[in-house]
Structures are given as C-alpha cells and as structure tokens.
Motif scaffolding. Structure first.
Motif, PDB file in Angstrom:
ATOM      1  N   ALA A 114       0.813  -1.217   0.000  1.00 45.06           N
ATOM      2  CA  ALA A 114       0.000   0.000   0.000  1.00 45.06           C
ATOM      3  C   ALA A 114       0.850   1.272   0.000  1.00 45.06           C
ATOM      4  O   ALA A 114       0.390   2.329  -0.434  1.00 45.06           O
ATOM      5  CB  ALA A 114      -0.938  -0.001   1.210  1.00 45.06           C
ATOM      6  N   LYS A 115       2.099   1.193   0.472  1.00 42.76           N
ATOM      7  CA  LYS A 115       2.951   2.377   0.538  1.00 42.76           C
ATOM      8  C   LYS A 115       3.940   2.459  -0.627  1.00 42.76           C
ATOM      9  O   LYS A 115       4.751   3.382  -0.688  1.00 42.76           O
ATOM     10  CB  LYS A 115       3.711   2.405   1.869  1.00 42.76           C
ATOM     11  N   THR A 116       3.857   1.498  -1.539  1.00 41.23           N
ATOM     12  CA  THR A 116       4.686   1.544  -2.736  1.00 41.23           C
ATOM     13  C   THR A 116       4.151   2.634  -3.663  1.00 41.23           C
ATOM     14  O   THR A 116       2.936   2.745  -3.859  1.00 41.23           O
ATOM     15  CB  THR A 116       4.669   0.181  -3.452  1.00 41.23           C
ATOM     16  N   GLU A 117       5.039   3.460  -4.214  1.00 42.95           N
ATOM     17  CA  GLU A 117       4.625   4.581  -5.072  1.00 42.95           C
ATOM     18  C   GLU A 117       4.961   4.294  -6.533  1.00 42.95           C
ATOM     19  O   GLU A 117       5.969   3.658  -6.842  1.00 42.95           O
ATOM     20  CB  GLU A 117       5.312   5.873  -4.642  1.00 42.95           C
ATOM     21  N   ILE A 118       4.090   4.788  -7.416  1.00 49.35           N
ATOM     22  CA  ILE A 118       4.265   4.608  -8.860  1.00 49.35           C
ATOM     23  C   ILE A 118       4.101   5.960  -9.536  1.00 49.35           C
ATOM     24  O   ILE A 118       3.209   6.731  -9.194  1.00 49.35           O
ATOM     25  CB  ILE A 118       3.218   3.624  -9.424  1.00 49.35           C
ATOM     26  N   ILE A 119       4.980   6.241 -10.495  1.00 50.21           N
ATOM     27  CA  ILE A 119       4.866   7.489 -11.250  1.00 50.21           C
ATOM     28  C   ILE A 119       5.214   7.224 -12.712  1.00 50.21           C
ATOM     29  O   ILE A 119       6.123   6.456 -13.014  1.00 50.21           O
ATOM     30  CB  ILE A 119       5.779   8.586 -10.638  1.00 50.21           C
ATOM     31  N   TRP A 120       4.443   7.847 -13.608  1.00 52.11           N
ATOM     32  CA  TRP A 120       4.733   7.794 -15.032  1.00 52.11           C
ATOM     33  C   TRP A 120       5.437   9.087 -15.433  1.00 52.11           C
ATOM     34  O   TRP A 120       5.027  10.167 -15.017  1.00 52.11           O
ATOM     35  CB  TRP A 120       3.437   7.672 -15.847  1.00 52.11           C
ATOM     36  N   PHE A 121       6.479   8.996 -16.261  1.00 54.32           N
ATOM     37  CA  PHE A 121       7.181  10.188 -16.737  1.00 54.32           C
ATOM     38  C   PHE A 121       6.917  10.393 -18.222  1.00 54.32           C
ATOM     39  O   PHE A 121       7.152   9.493 -19.031  1.00 54.32           O
ATOM     40  CB  PHE A 121       8.688  10.056 -16.505  1.00 54.32           C
ATOM     41  N   LEU A 122       6.429  11.581 -18.557  1.00 60.94           N
ATOM     42  CA  LEU A 122       6.204  11.961 -19.951  1.00 60.94           C
ATOM     43  C   LEU A 122       6.495  13.449 -20.092  1.00 60.94           C
ATOM     44  O   LEU A 122       6.342  14.213 -19.130  1.00 60.94           O
ATOM     45  CB  LEU A 122       4.761  11.681 -20.371  1.00 60.94           C
ATOM     46  N   SER A 123       6.904  13.864 -21.267  1.00 57.06           N
ATOM     47  CA  SER A 123       7.154  15.287 -21.496  1.00 57.06           C
ATOM     48  C   SER A 123       5.845  16.066 -21.358  1.00 57.06           C
ATOM     49  O   SER A 123       4.752  15.499 -21.427  1.00 57.06           O
ATOM     50  CB  SER A 123       7.748  15.508 -22.886  1.00 57.06           C
ATOM     51  N   THR A 124       5.965  17.370 -21.184  1.00 56.57           N
ATOM     52  CA  THR A 124       4.786  18.218 -20.961  1.00 56.57           C
ATOM     53  C   THR A 124       3.757  18.068 -22.076  1.00 56.57           C
ATOM     54  O   THR A 124       2.549  17.971 -21.817  1.00 56.57           O
ATOM     55  CB  THR A 124       5.210  19.694 -20.841  1.00 56.57           C
ATOM     56  N   ARG A 125       4.189  18.019 -23.316  1.00 56.83           N
ATOM     57  CA  ARG A 125       3.239  17.954 -24.434  1.00 56.83           C
ATOM     58  C   ARG A 125       2.558  16.594 -24.556  1.00 56.83           C
ATOM     59  O   ARG A 125       1.603  16.449 -25.311  1.00 56.83           O
ATOM     60  CB  ARG A 125       3.935  18.320 -25.746  1.00 56.83           C
ATOM     61  N   ARG A 126       3.072  15.588 -23.802  1.00 56.49           N
ATOM     62  CA  ARG A 126       2.452  14.262 -23.863  1.00 56.49           C
ATOM     63  C   ARG A 126       1.768  13.882 -22.550  1.00 56.49           C
ATOM     64  O   ARG A 126       1.421  12.724 -22.346  1.00 56.49           O
ATOM     65  CB  ARG A 126       3.497  13.206 -24.214  1.00 56.49           C
ATOM     66  N   GLN A 127       1.577  14.847 -21.676  1.00 64.85           N
ATOM     67  CA  GLN A 127       0.979  14.562 -20.385  1.00 64.85           C
ATOM     68  C   GLN A 127      -0.416  13.937 -20.510  1.00 64.85           C
ATOM     69  O   GLN A 127      -0.837  13.153 -19.668  1.00 64.85           O
ATOM     70  CB  GLN A 127       0.881  15.843 -19.542  1.00 64.85           C
ATOM     71  N   HIS A 128      -1.118  14.269 -21.587  1.00 69.51           N
ATOM     72  CA  HIS A 128      -2.468  13.716 -21.778  1.00 69.51           C
ATOM     73  C   HIS A 128      -2.434  12.207 -22.021  1.00 69.51           C
ATOM     74  O   HIS A 128      -3.466  11.536 -21.946  1.00 69.51           O
ATOM     75  CB  HIS A 128      -3.165  14.409 -22.954  1.00 69.51           C
ATOM     76  N   GLN A 129      -1.242  11.657 -22.306  1.00 68.19           N
ATOM     77  CA  GLN A 129      -1.133  10.220 -22.572  1.00 68.19           C
ATOM     78  C   GLN A 129      -0.808   9.418 -21.313  1.00 68.19           C
ATOM     79  O   GLN A 129      -0.701   8.194 -21.379  1.00 68.19           O
ATOM     80  CB  GLN A 129      -0.044   9.969 -23.620  1.00 68.19           C
ATOM     81  N   ILE A 130      -0.641  10.104 -20.179  1.00 68.19           N
ATOM     82  CA  ILE A 130      -0.341   9.376 -18.939  1.00 68.19           C
ATOM     83  C   ILE A 130      -1.521   8.499 -18.553  1.00 68.19           C
ATOM     84  O   ILE A 130      -2.659   8.982 -18.455  1.00 68.19           O
ATOM     85  CB  ILE A 130      -0.031  10.355 -17.789  1.00 68.19           C
ATOM     86  N   PRO A 131      -1.304   7.219 -18.318  1.00 62.15           N
ATOM     87  CA  PRO A 131      -2.397   6.335 -17.892  1.00 62.15           C
ATOM     88  C   PRO A 131      -2.907   6.763 -16.515  1.00 62.15           C
ATOM     89  O   PRO A 131      -2.120   7.089 -15.628  1.00 62.15           O
ATOM     90  CB  PRO A 131      -1.731   4.950 -17.816  1.00 62.15           C
ATOM     91  N   ASN A 132      -4.202   6.789 -16.351  1.00 61.17           N
ATOM     92  CA  ASN A 132      -4.762   7.168 -15.052  1.00 61.17           C
ATOM     93  C   ASN A 132      -5.378   5.982 -14.312  1.00 61.17           C
ATOM     94  O   ASN A 132      -6.029   6.159 -13.287  1.00 61.17           O
ATOM     95  CB  ASN A 132      -5.802   8.287 -15.205  1.00 61.17           C
ATOM     96  N   GLY A 133      -5.179   4.773 -14.854  1.00 60.49           N
ATOM     97  CA  GLY A 133      -5.730   3.593 -14.205  1.00 60.49           C
ATOM     98  C   GLY A 133      -4.872   3.127 -13.036  1.00 60.49           C
ATOM     99  O   GLY A 133      -3.688   3.470 -12.922  1.00 60.49           O
ATOM    100  N   LEU A 134      -5.472   2.352 -12.153  1.00 60.98           N
ATOM    101  CA  LEU A 134      -4.763   1.798 -11.009  1.00 60.98           C
ATOM    102  C   LEU A 134      -3.822   0.685 -11.461  1.00 60.98           C
ATOM    103  O   LEU A 134      -4.083  -0.004 -12.447  1.00 60.98           O
ATOM    104  CB  LEU A 134      -5.768   1.255  -9.987  1.00 60.98           C
ATOM    105  N   VAL A 135      -2.727   0.509 -10.730  1.00 67.02           N
ATOM    106  CA  VAL A 135      -1.757  -0.540 -11.034  1.00 67.02           C
ATOM    107  C   VAL A 135      -1.764  -1.539  -9.890  1.00 67.02           C
ATOM    108  O   VAL A 135      -1.707  -1.157  -8.720  1.00 67.02           O
ATOM    109  CB  VAL A 135      -0.341   0.048 -11.217  1.00 67.02           C
ATOM    110  N   ARG A 136      -1.822  -2.834 -10.228  1.00 65.02           N
ATOM    111  CA  ARG A 136      -1.862  -3.862  -9.187  1.00 65.02           C
ATOM    112  C   ARG A 136      -0.472  -4.088  -8.613  1.00 65.02           C
ATOM    113  O   ARG A 136       0.468  -4.431  -9.323  1.00 65.02           O
ATOM    114  CB  ARG A 136      -2.408  -5.178  -9.745  1.00 65.02           C
ATOM    115  N   ILE A 137      -0.359  -3.862  -7.310  1.00 57.28           N
ATOM    116  CA  ILE A 137       0.875  -4.136  -6.573  1.00 57.28           C
ATOM    117  C   ILE A 137       0.534  -5.177  -5.516  1.00 57.28           C
ATOM    118  O   ILE A 137      -0.033  -4.854  -4.475  1.00 57.28           O
ATOM    119  CB  ILE A 137       1.439  -2.864  -5.911  1.00 57.28           C
ATOM    120  N   GLY A 138       0.845  -6.441  -5.807  1.00 55.06           N
ATOM    121  CA  GLY A 138       0.427  -7.512  -4.909  1.00 55.06           C
ATOM    122  C   GLY A 138      -1.088  -7.602  -4.888  1.00 55.06           C
ATOM    123  O   GLY A 138      -1.733  -7.699  -5.928  1.00 55.06           O
TER     124      GLY A 138
END
Length: 206
Positions: free
Chosen positions: A139-163
């Motif tokens: 629950a305390k594991t952190e996840i971040i997606w990196f994309l350039s400013t012009r591609r921020q709209h492509q960042i996935p907003n779905g949840l990621v399964r960790i265990g």
C-alpha cells in the motif's frame, strides 16, 4: 514508469546466517575475512531502558548495525539476487541501501503490457522478500509515469496492481531527497527548496 518499493524495517530484518552464507557462496569470502564479519554481526545484545530501570539483555540474531558504512553495503549484498530477478522481467532495478526501485519504458500503445510486467515482477519480488525475512509494504509503494509536458495527456490514469493492492500513480515523488515530477520538470523540487530556504532565513532574521 518508476516504482518505488517500500520495505518495513529492512535493516532490522536481515538474517545473519543467510547473509554470512551468501558472503561465502556468492562472493567467495572465507577464512579470516568471514570470521571478521561473524564477529561484527554476532554477539550483540539489546535492552530497553525506562528511567533507571532496564530490561534483561536479549541477543540480537537479526538486523544490521546502522550508522556505519558497512550497513548499506551488506544490505545490498544481501539483496543482490533481487536485482537479477527484476532484470529477468526486462525491467531495470536501482538500489541504494534499502531503497529499491524498478523502472521500465514503453511506447504509449504498450502501456498495458508494461503494467502487466511490473505487476508480475512485484509478485515475484514480494515472494522473494517473504522468503528472505523482508516485508514489502504494497500500500505504501509509489508509482509514477514520466512523460514530457506535451504528452501529459497520454499518462495512464488507471490503477496498477501491486500484490493484492491497487495503487494510484502519483504526479510527484520524493526519491533520495529529490522531488521528481511526472512532466520531467523540477518545479516541485524548486518549490520545496525555496520553502526550506525561506524558513531558515526567517529564523535568522529573528
């Protein structure tokens, strides 16, 4: 995609016998050298003191002495197998003392595949840690997606399964004292640094 794993009391959980066995089998340390490490790890005791009252001393069979140069190095040697496990999933590990991170990259069209690989990798990481007396806090594991400013709209907003936990990706993380932003800028870090400087200047002026 960067995953920052959170371990619970990592340094305090290291098994001395397992560590010594790995120093011998994996790194070829024997004779006087391994005896030195045995002397360094074993024979330590601890007790609890409250005012003038102390508990009976108890032997310490687990954990690495903290505050020394050897502590982080021995922990990395203890968990070296974990780094190879991560690489088998075609992901890149990074370890600094007990801070373990996993990162990978893909095209926007392959996001689902990367998330599946990360989830499968962390399943194995969690099982390895459990077998080696370490505890991964999903629950305390952190996840971040990196994309350039012009591609921020492509960042996935779905949840990621960790265990067994579904984790929501964040837009900024603090990694070894540095704030990293999803848009690959240093805005959050600069803001935090300025805030800290202003607080110090205010104290000086008083």
């Amino acid at each position: 995609m960067l995953v920052l794993l959170d371990l619970s009391a990592a340094f305090d959980s290291v098994d001395h016998d397992t560590l010594l066995h790995r120093l011998q089998k994996s790194y070829g340390l024997n004779g006087q050298v391994i005896n030195w490490f045995k002397s360094y790890l074993r024979g330590r005791v601890q007790h609890v003191r409250l005012s003038a009252t102390s508990s009976l001393p108890s032997g310490v069979d687990y954990g690495l002495p903290q505050g020394s140069v050897l502590g982080p190095i021995l922990f990395i040697l203890y968990t070296a197998e974990l780094l190879q496990l991560i690489k088998r999933h075609q992901l890149t590990p990074h370890a600094y003392a007990d801070d373990t991170q996993i990162y990978g990259f893909c095209r926007p069209s392959d996001v689902d595949g990367l998330m599946s690989r990360v989830s499968a990798c962390i399943d194995e990481v969690s099982a390895w840690m459990k077998a080696n007396r370490l505890q991964l806090k999903h629950a305390k594991t952190e996840i971040i997606w990196f994309l350039s400013t012009r591609r921020q709209h492509q960042i996935p907003n779905g949840l990621v399964r960790i265990g067994s936990t579904l984790v929501q990706p964040v837009v900024s993380v603090r990694d070894l004292g540095v704030h990293l932003d999803a848009d690959v800028t240093t805005t959050t870090h600069i803001t935090a640094a300025v805030r800290s400087c202003v607080a110090v200047l205010r104290k000086i002026s008083e």
